[in-house]
Every structure is written in structure tokens, then in C-alpha cells.
Design a protein around this motif. Structure first.
Motif, PDB file in Angstrom:
ATOM      1  N   ARG A 166       9.430  -3.228   0.553  1.00 44.68           N
ATOM      2  CA  ARG A 166       8.235  -2.756   1.259  1.00 44.68           C
ATOM      3  C   ARG A 166       8.231  -1.239   1.389  1.00 44.68           C
ATOM      4  NH1 ARG A 166       8.401  -7.345   6.078  1.00 44.68           N
ATOM      5  NH2 ARG A 166       7.137  -8.932   5.024  1.00 44.68           N
ATOM      6  N   TYR A 213      -0.931  -9.133  -6.303  1.00 41.61           N
ATOM      7  CA  TYR A 213      -1.764  -9.016  -5.108  1.00 41.61           C
ATOM      8  C   TYR A 213      -2.318 -10.375  -4.701  1.00 41.61           C
ATOM      9  CZ  TYR A 213      -1.453  -3.996  -5.746  1.00 41.61           C
ATOM     10  OH  TYR A 213      -0.961  -2.711  -5.868  1.00 41.61           O
ATOM     11  N   ASN A 214      -2.384 -10.575  -3.381  1.00 39.82           N
ATOM     12  CA  ASN A 214      -2.989 -11.786  -2.837  1.00 39.82           C
ATOM     13  C   ASN A 214      -4.512 -11.688  -2.904  1.00 39.82           C
ATOM     14  OD1 ASN A 214      -0.452 -12.966  -2.004  1.00 39.82           O
ATOM     15  ND2 ASN A 214      -0.402 -11.425  -0.369  1.00 39.82           N
ATOM     16  N   SER A 266      -3.862  -7.747  -0.336  1.00 42.99           N
ATOM     17  CA  SER A 266      -2.533  -7.306   0.092  1.00 42.99           C
ATOM     18  C   SER A 266      -1.500  -7.612  -0.990  1.00 42.99           C
ATOM     19  CB  SER A 266      -2.136  -8.000   1.397  1.00 42.99           C
ATOM     20  OG  SER A 266      -2.023  -9.401   1.203  1.00 42.99           O
ATOM     21  N   SER A 301       1.783  -9.112  -2.613  1.00 46.47           N
ATOM     22  CA  SER A 301       2.645 -10.275  -2.403  1.00 46.47           C
ATOM     23  C   SER A 301       4.104  -9.854  -2.567  1.00 46.47           C
ATOM     24  CB  SER A 301       2.327 -11.378  -3.411  1.00 46.47           C
ATOM     25  OG  SER A 301       3.304 -12.404  -3.328  1.00 46.47           O
ATOM     26  N   SER A 320       6.763  -6.453   9.594  1.00 48.50           N
ATOM     27  CA  SER A 320       5.738  -7.485   9.409  1.00 48.50           C
ATOM     28  C   SER A 320       4.830  -7.587  10.632  1.00 48.50           C
ATOM     29  CB  SER A 320       6.398  -8.836   9.133  1.00 48.50           C
ATOM     30  OG  SER A 320       7.298  -9.177  10.174  1.00 48.50           O
ATOM     31  N   SER A 372       0.483  -8.075   6.529  1.00 48.87           N
ATOM     32  CA  SER A 372       0.458  -7.701   5.110  1.00 48.87           C
ATOM     33  C   SER A 372      -0.797  -6.928   4.744  1.00 48.87           C
ATOM     34  CB  SER A 372       0.572  -8.956   4.238  1.00 48.87           C
ATOM     35  OG  SER A 372      -0.492  -9.858   4.520  1.00 48.87           O
ATOM     36  N   ASN A 382      -0.114  -3.478   5.008  1.00 54.31           N
ATOM     37  CA  ASN A 382       1.068  -3.089   4.232  1.00 54.31           C
ATOM     38  C   ASN A 382       2.355  -3.103   5.057  1.00 54.31           C
ATOM     39  OD1 ASN A 382      -0.327  -2.266   1.618  1.00 54.31           O
ATOM     40  ND2 ASN A 382      -1.387  -0.978   3.110  1.00 54.31           N
ATOM     41  N   ASN A 383       2.353  -3.878   6.151  1.00 53.41           N
ATOM     42  CA  ASN A 383       3.537  -3.996   7.013  1.00 53.41           C
ATOM     43  C   ASN A 383       4.022  -2.625   7.481  1.00 53.41           C
ATOM     44  OD1 ASN A 383       4.022  -7.006   6.463  1.00 53.41           O
ATOM     45  ND2 ASN A 383       4.086  -6.131   4.406  1.00 53.41           N
TER      46      ASN A 383
END
Length: 479
Positions: free
Chosen positions: A144, A158-159, A163, A165, A236, A240, A243-244
Motif C-alpha cells: 500500500r 482495480y475493483n 479502488s 485491489s 485500512s 480502499s 487508498n487506505n
């Protein structure tokens, strides 16, 4: 930008992973463990250790978890050991001197599993992660951080919400890193080592910087230099979609726990916290209300990653969805508001452990084990179970008598006396009662319907039913 001197790593690394029979870190049990030790350049030192552990009589595994790992309890009965011996082997591995114990999402999952395994088997739940110069680190947070500061270092999936993954299987797939069997502990450990080698090779300087700032001394030093400044925190907690990553302000140390910080998210709408403060004069405010306003606690032993405010430009903040100007404005609103900061911190002095359940398996965080009890634990671990039968210790901690009873019953039922057998049978019937079995079967039937065209999953579900029936039979026929 980050390192002022040449840092080196003076520890070896123990990479590890669990596969489990469920996701509840306190109640669910482990099916598989794997560890591999490397030197400080991530070359293998020792061969892999792979262990299987079979579940006790008072527990049924989560069917969905078995469909993911494909590890049946019958497999662990054939190839594994009971949790007591399993825990002792892992404890010996983790109790080496000067090692970094590392995994993928281990800070928020595997490490908690480890604590609970050790707790249930009367081994110290915490010392392994800090004693003898050890510390625990998490590759997920390393990744991260690289995404925030060096996004071009690797490819990202990317989800659907945009965001990134950080699933291990997604990271390995898109970067063509060997990961032959996701949700197999050995395969996951090997994939994690490959990711670390890749990052270390691509940007050794930043990798070493992250290693240094994750250490407890560095964290306290950072706070001493930034206690009255905004700074960035990777967690977290921010989600997400953010970007945490977020901008925070230090409010104070936890009044009850010396290794816990209290911070506030500077991206929040601060009207909420000021309204709450004004209302507190007339009504009771809960800790959860403070959390909803952006207040958070940070555990130093979880190796949090903090970054100085000048490490991000306004352009960088825009890229990771941080409102730079709002954070500045909120910081100045709070900076000299000593009364508000003290009010927030004071609420945590009331936040003592609350017994929400009478199940001793859920009481890990009620307190540390008493020193006199820990001396008695040495007798347990230095003697064979048969020698426990004529030993009647008096424990200080009210939890320990029940923990010791369950330890014996779950792992060495043959050493129980008549009254203990009756007690164990009642406990098992209470845990796996008619209502529980009905709900358990309903879940299996739902999964059978959902995966009716998948022969492998249907086979696994049929085997789970066989296992469940065997457990019910064995409970009813305990001696």
C-alpha cells in the motif's frame, strides 16, 4: 526524499501464513500453517515448515471456508496434530532471537489467530512478536505504501469502484508472479516472498525506509517530532476507496494503555466533533460516537506507517483523494484547542474491558496473564499430559482454570476424570446443540444448491456432512 542515511536490515525473516476453518480469529480454528525463514536479502535459510491441525470435538468448521481452502477436517485428522502440539511448534519457531515475523495481511488476521492459539494453550500471546529483538511486519501495508509513493513500481488491478485491489492473488496475477495455488499456505508464503524480493530489488531505499519506520522506537520518535503537526497515516481505517491513506493529528496517548495512540482524521467534517463536544455537557457521549467523528486508536505493536506532512505535495494529495486544504483548516481548528483534545482523550479512561460473553475463548483481551500463573504454565509445558492428572494448581486469573480444562479436554480427553468427562460432554452439547445443527445444515443445503453443477464443491459439502454426523455421534458417546 525519505532516507538520510544508509540503513540495513539486521534481522532474518520468518514468512508465514495460516489457512483456517473460518474467519473468526477468536473462535475459528486453523487447518494449515506454513513458514519459511530467509536471511536479510530474502534468500532461504531453512526449508519450509508445513503443519496441519485438526479441530476439537466442540467445533464445526465453516463450510464456505472449506470450499475456499479445499482442506477438509478429515484431511487434518489424517495428516495433522492436535492444537496443543501445533501451538507449541509454532511458538518455538516464533521464539527465535532477532527475527522479523512477516506475512500478508498478518497484522489484522494471522497475528490475531496466533495470539488466540497461544492463549488457548497457555502460551504467552504477545511475547513472540516483540521479545528477543523480534517484531512483526505486514507485506500488505508495504504494498500500500509503494502504491501511494511509487505507483509505477508495479502493475495494479482495480475493483469495480475504482479502488486498487490488494488481494494477494490479484497482485501476483497481474505482475506475473508465480502463485500456483491461492489459499494454500505454502503457495501463499512463496508468493509473498516473491513480492518482497521484487519490491526490494526495484526500490531498496524506500523498502529499507519502511522497515525502519515500522519499528517501535522509530514510531515513538516520529510522534515526538510530529505531536503538534498534521501527518499522514496508512491504514485500512480510511477504506480502499481512499487508498487506505489519510491525514491525521495526534491527540494524546491512551490513558490506560502505554502503547496506544489516539488520533483524529483531519479529512472529516469537524462540525460533528464540535457539536458532540457541546452536547456532552448535557448528555452522555459514547466512544463509538467519537469514532464516527474520525477519532481512532492506533496500536504501536501493529507497526503502523506514519509519514511526515511534507512527504506529500498538493498534487500527490489530489491523486490519492485527500483534501489538502480541508486537512490544514481542521488542523488549525484543533491545534490550540486543548480543552477539546483533553476531552476526547479523557473518554478513553472509561473504556475498560467489558465482558460481553461468558465464553473464556473470547476473553483474550480481558487482561495479561499473571506472572505467578505463567510460572505454573511452565509445569504444564515441561511435563507430559499424563502428569497433569494428579496436579491441582491454584490459578490467580479466573480465566485460567477453564482454559486449562478445555486445553485438556480438546487435546487429551483420555486423561480426564469422570466428573471432567461429564463437564466436557455438557459443554460440547451446549456448543453443538439442535438449533446450531439445524442452522449449520441449512447453510450446507444453501451451498449445495448454489454449487449444484460443481462436482468438486458438492463432494466437499458431502464430506462436511459426514464429518458433522461423526462429531454428533462422538459427543453422544464420550466414554
Amino acid at each position: 526524499m525519505f532516507l538520510k542515511d544508509n540503513n540495513t536490515i539486521n534481522q532474518s525473516f520468518i514468512f508465514y501464513d495460516y489457512e483456517t476453518f473460518g474467519l473468526n480469529v477468536s473462535l475459528d480454528k486453523v487447518s494449515q500453517f506454513c513458514s519459511i525463514q530467509t536471511d536479510n536479502n530474502f534468500n532461504f535459510i531453512y526449508n519450509k515448515v508445513i503443519l496441519f491441525c485438526y479441530p476439537p470435538l466442540d467445533y464445526l468448521p465453516d463450510p464456505e471456508s472449506i470450499l475456499i481452502t479445499k482442506i477438509l477436517p478429515q484431511d487434518t485428522q489424517k495428516n495433522g496434530m492436535n492444537e496443543y502440539f501445533f501451538a507449541k511448534k509454532i511458538y518455538d519457531i516464533f521464539s527465535q532471537r532477532n527475527v522479523c515475523i512477516i506475512g500478508y495481511n498478518n497484522i489484522n488476521f494471522d497475528n490475531l489467530i496466533t495470539r488466540n492459539i497461544f492463549y488457548r494453550n497457555l502460551l504467552d500471546p504477545y511475547e513472540w512478536s516483540w521479545k528477543n529483538g523480534n517484531f512483526s511486519w505486514d507485506v500488505l501495508n508495504i504494498l500500500r505504501a509503494f502504491y501511494i509513493f511509487y505507483p509505477d513500481i508495479m502493475l495494479w488491478r482495480y475493483n469495480s469502484n475504482g479502488s486498487v485491489s490488494f488481494k494477494l492473488s490479484d497482485i501476483t496475477y497481474i505482475n506475473d508472479i508465480v502463485h500456483t495455488d491461492a489459499h494454500n499456505a505454502y503457495s501463499d508464503v512463496m508468493a509473498t516472498i516473491s513480492i518482497v524480493k521484487y519490491l526490494y530489488k526495484k526500490n531498496k531505499k524506500f523498502f529499507l525506509f519502511l522497515y525502519r519506520i515500522s519499528q517501535k522506537k522509530s514510531i515513538f520518535y516520529f510522534i515526538s517530532k510530529n505531536y503538534n503537526k498534521p501527518f499522514f497515516y496508512l491504514s485500512s481505517f480510511f477504506g480502499s476507496i481512499n487508498n487506505n491513506f489519510g491525514c491525521v493529528m495526534f491527540l494524546g496517548m491512551h490513558p490506560l494503555y502505554k502503547n496506544v495512540l489516539i488520533i483524529i482524521n483531519l479529512s472529516m467534517n469537524f462540525k460533528k466533533i464540535f457539536r458532540l463536544y457541546s452536547r456532552s455537557i448535557h448528555e452522555t457521549v459514547s466512544i463509538n460516537q467519537l469514532f464516527n467523528c474520525g477519532v481512532q486508536i492506533i496500536y504501536i505493536n501493529k507497526s503502523p506507517l506514519f509519514f511526515a506532512y511534507n512527504s506529500m505535495s498538493i498534487k500527490d494529495c489530489d491523486r490519492v483523494n485527500i483534501n489538502y486544504l480541508r486537512c490544514q483548516k481542521n488542523f488549525f481548528l484543533l491545534q490550540n484547542n486543548i480543552h477539546l483534545k483533553n476531552w476526547i482523550v479523557s473518554y478513553f479512561s472509561l473504556n475498560k474491558f467489558e465482558e460481553k460473553d461468558d465464553d473464556v475463548d473470547l476473553m483474550l483481551y480481558k487482561n495479561f496473564f499473571h506472572s505467578s500463573d505463567k510460572r505454573l504454565f511452565s509445569f504444564i509445558h515441561n511435563n507430559t499430559p499424563i502428569n497433569w492428572t494428579q496436579w491441582f494448581p491454584k490459578f490467580v486469573d479466573t480465566r485460567v482454570e477453564e482454559i486449562f480444562f478445555r486445553l485438556k479436554a480438546r487435546n487429551f480427553v483420555h486423561i480426564l476424570n469422570f466428573s471432567e468427562i461429564k463437564r466436557w460432554k455438557l459443554h460440547c452439547k451446549y456448543k453443538i446443540n439442535a438449533v446450531y445443527i439445524k442452522d449449520y445444515m441449512s447453510k450446507i443445503k444453501y451451498l449445495q444448491l448454489k454449487y449444484r453443477s460443481n462436482k468438486k464443491k458438492i463432494f466437499l459439502l458431502e464430506q462436511i456432512i459426514i464429518y458433522m454426523n461423526n462429531i454428533i455421534y462422538n459427543i453422544n458417546h464420550i466414554f
